[in-house]
Motif scaffolding. Sequence first.
Motif, PDB file in Angstrom:
ATOM      1  N   LEU A  53       5.408   9.145   2.410  1.00  0.00           N
ATOM      2  CA  LEU A  53       6.908   9.722   3.552  1.00  0.00           C
ATOM      3  C   LEU A  53       7.708  10.586   2.490  1.00  0.00           C
ATOM      4  CD1 LEU A  53       5.624   8.840   5.806  1.00  0.00           C
ATOM      5  CD2 LEU A  53       6.749   6.620   5.701  1.00  0.00           C
ATOM      6  N   GLU A  54       8.467  10.404   1.908  1.00  0.00           N
ATOM      7  CA  GLU A  54       9.332  10.927   0.660  1.00  0.00           C
ATOM      8  C   GLU A  54       8.640  12.312   1.087  1.00  0.00           C
ATOM      9  OE1 GLU A  54       8.619   8.173   0.312  1.00  0.00           O
ATOM     10  OE2 GLU A  54      10.254   6.653   0.488  1.00  0.00           O
ATOM     11  N   TYR A  75      -0.082   0.808   9.404  1.00  0.00           N
ATOM     12  CA  TYR A  75       0.955   0.998   8.683  1.00  0.00           C
ATOM     13  C   TYR A  75       1.547   1.975   8.497  1.00  0.00           C
ATOM     14  CZ  TYR A  75      -1.306   1.994   4.695  1.00  0.00           C
ATOM     15  OH  TYR A  75      -2.209   3.139   3.807  1.00  0.00           O
ATOM     16  N   ILE A  76       3.073   1.127   8.291  1.00  0.00           N
ATOM     17  CA  ILE A  76       3.904   1.946   7.374  1.00  0.00           C
ATOM     18  C   ILE A  76       5.029   1.166   6.649  1.00  0.00           C
ATOM     19  CG2 ILE A  76       6.525   3.464   8.002  1.00  0.00           C
ATOM     20  CD1 ILE A  76       5.989   3.665  10.953  1.00  0.00           C
ATOM     21  N   GLY A  77       5.334   1.994   5.710  1.00  0.00           N
ATOM     22  CA  GLY A  77       6.134   0.345   4.598  1.00  0.00           C
ATOM     23  C   GLY A  77       6.338   1.196   3.458  1.00  0.00           C
ATOM     24  N   PRO A  78       7.168   0.101   2.442  1.00  0.00           N
ATOM     25  CA  PRO A  78       7.496   0.322   1.331  1.00  0.00           C
ATOM     26  C   PRO A  78       5.842   0.298   0.037  1.00  0.00           C
ATOM     27  CG  PRO A  78       8.662  -1.003   1.512  1.00  0.00           C
ATOM     28  CD  PRO A  78       8.220  -0.790   2.503  1.00  0.00           C
ATOM     29  N   PHE A 104       8.667   4.281  -2.973  1.00  0.00           N
ATOM     30  CA  PHE A 104       8.057   4.396  -2.230  1.00  0.00           C
ATOM     31  C   PHE A 104       7.793   4.545  -0.511  1.00  0.00           C
ATOM     32  CE2 PHE A 104       3.946   5.727  -2.127  1.00  0.00           C
ATOM     33  CZ  PHE A 104       3.578   5.138  -3.034  1.00  0.00           C
ATOM     34  N   HIS A 105       7.752   5.184   0.025  1.00  0.00           N
ATOM     35  CA  HIS A 105       7.044   4.644   1.547  1.00  0.00           C
ATOM     36  C   HIS A 105       6.082   5.461   1.768  1.00  0.00           C
ATOM     37  CE1 HIS A 105      11.077   3.188   1.112  1.00  0.00           C
ATOM     38  NE2 HIS A 105      10.368   1.930   2.251  1.00  0.00           N
ATOM     39  N   GLY A 146      -1.643   0.633   0.702  1.00  0.00           N
ATOM     40  CA  GLY A 146      -2.114  -0.034   1.886  1.00  0.00           C
ATOM     41  C   GLY A 146      -3.569  -0.727   2.387  1.00  0.00           C
ATOM     42  N   THR A 147      -4.142  -0.239   1.885  1.00  0.00           N
ATOM     43  CA  THR A 147      -6.043  -0.035   2.305  1.00  0.00           C
ATOM     44  C   THR A 147      -6.157  -1.054   1.422  1.00  0.00           C
ATOM     45  OG1 THR A 147      -5.847   2.287   2.132  1.00  0.00           O
ATOM     46  CG2 THR A 147      -7.946   0.908   2.627  1.00  0.00           C
TER      47      THR A 147
END
Length: 420
Positions: free
Chosen positions: A307-308, A106-109, A124-125, A82-83
């Motif tokens: 998160l998983e 952020y949160i996301g796949p 994954f998240h 995500g960076t």
Amino acid sequence: MLTSAPRGTKDILPGQSRHWQTIEDTIRQICREYGYEEIRTPIFEHSEVFHRGVGETTDIVQKETYDFQDRGGRDLTLRPEGTAPTVRALLEHKLYAGPLPVKVYYIGPMFRFGRPQAGRLRQFHQFGIEVFGSASPRVDAEVIAMAMDFYQRLGLKKLQLLLNSIGCPKCRPGHRQALQEFLQPKATELCGDCQKRLDRNPMRVLDCKNERCQELSQGAPTTVGYLCDVCADHFASVKELLEAAGVEYTLDDRLVRGLDYYNKTAFEIVSTDIGAQSSIGGGGRYDNLVETLGGPSVPGIGFGLGLERVLLTMENQGLLESDSRELRNIFIAMAGEGTAPVAFGLAQTLRKKGLSVELDYLERSLKAQMKTADRFHAPYVVIVGQGEVERGVITVRTMGTGEQREIPLGEATEILSGLF
RNA sequence: GUGGCUGUGGCGAAGUGGUUAACGCACCGGAUUGUGGCUCCGGCACUCGUGGGUUCAAGUCCCAUCAGCCACCCCA
């Protein structure tokens, strides 16, 4: 394979989604308290964003990205982290020109192509945060402390925070040279990967999992041993602040993160409860990434948490409730001619009062409806029978005691909503 | 990308190559009149992952393929 999800992907079913929601709630709550605002970027980007951002020599870019061309011939990549996208957005919208620091989450796949195993999926998240515009060690400490706080709020136990400093472009050449000189004589004994690393990125030899490489690199020069004054001071401050905040850490001079953009502070949180993939989160400082992606010189730091893996740890530590069924306040059972409209109407008014109301959709026997009501753990069941309807009443059964009473239909909404 | 293990009904799980593929859970129905949780009875498998092959005969042997799990590489 029409009936199976693609390899390495998972459906999150109702029984599980509850747990995701509690995690997400925790994320939103903690971000609010620490002053982070959400940013949502696309799940795919121009491939160059990752190639230049994450690093061309990185494993992630070399063999784990989902690359594709759209119908317009553009080279795109499903985001593996995500960076880089966040930095891209920062540049595109010139967020760095506003008040600093910029603090976003952020949160996301995320997507990485690799063989699935315990704690590793292709989709994954992650929950991640990024701070731009401050080179202060205070930010390093806050970011790390916040990660630990997050885990703590979810109840995770027995976590270890690994901490290291990998220096900056000023101090790295010295270390790099010392390391190469140290390893060169043993080069032929290193594993194939490390022989290549020796030239390109010798630091990575330090955290090679290969036993022989571990032995050979025993006593090798560490990054902390070669920090310049600025980096050394910075690292000392980070440690001091963490101690002040009561955050325990373990120094690990072999911790070298797999992404090219890191400098100075690097950290990783590991759990022993999720199998071989022990890392449940990590991050570090990246003071040169924004420039690398074509922007001004803006320092940054952040973390990404899997998160998983958080969920896996919670599961293995017995932190998840097993009862997967949502509860209902009231179940409305009906039986007989003309009862459905009454039951349906009552359900609607009760729902508008904020109650969770379930009723029979299968036109089943009263007995079957009672069973269903019991499964929902509904404390009260309203029985709308033909006789009741004719008399303008309904029956309310308290499931715990088995007591029943009749109440006038006209007062039903008031009486029932008064029960909660 | 490499390796190991596995693949039988919604789930769990039996099944020495040879009749109608156990069982448990879940689910559905019933046990006199419109009522739950316990108990009892009953119901629920035309692809035994898929495709080939061996055999008179295969869920049971062989090959391939796909998938899952675990490990390596690497990472979240």
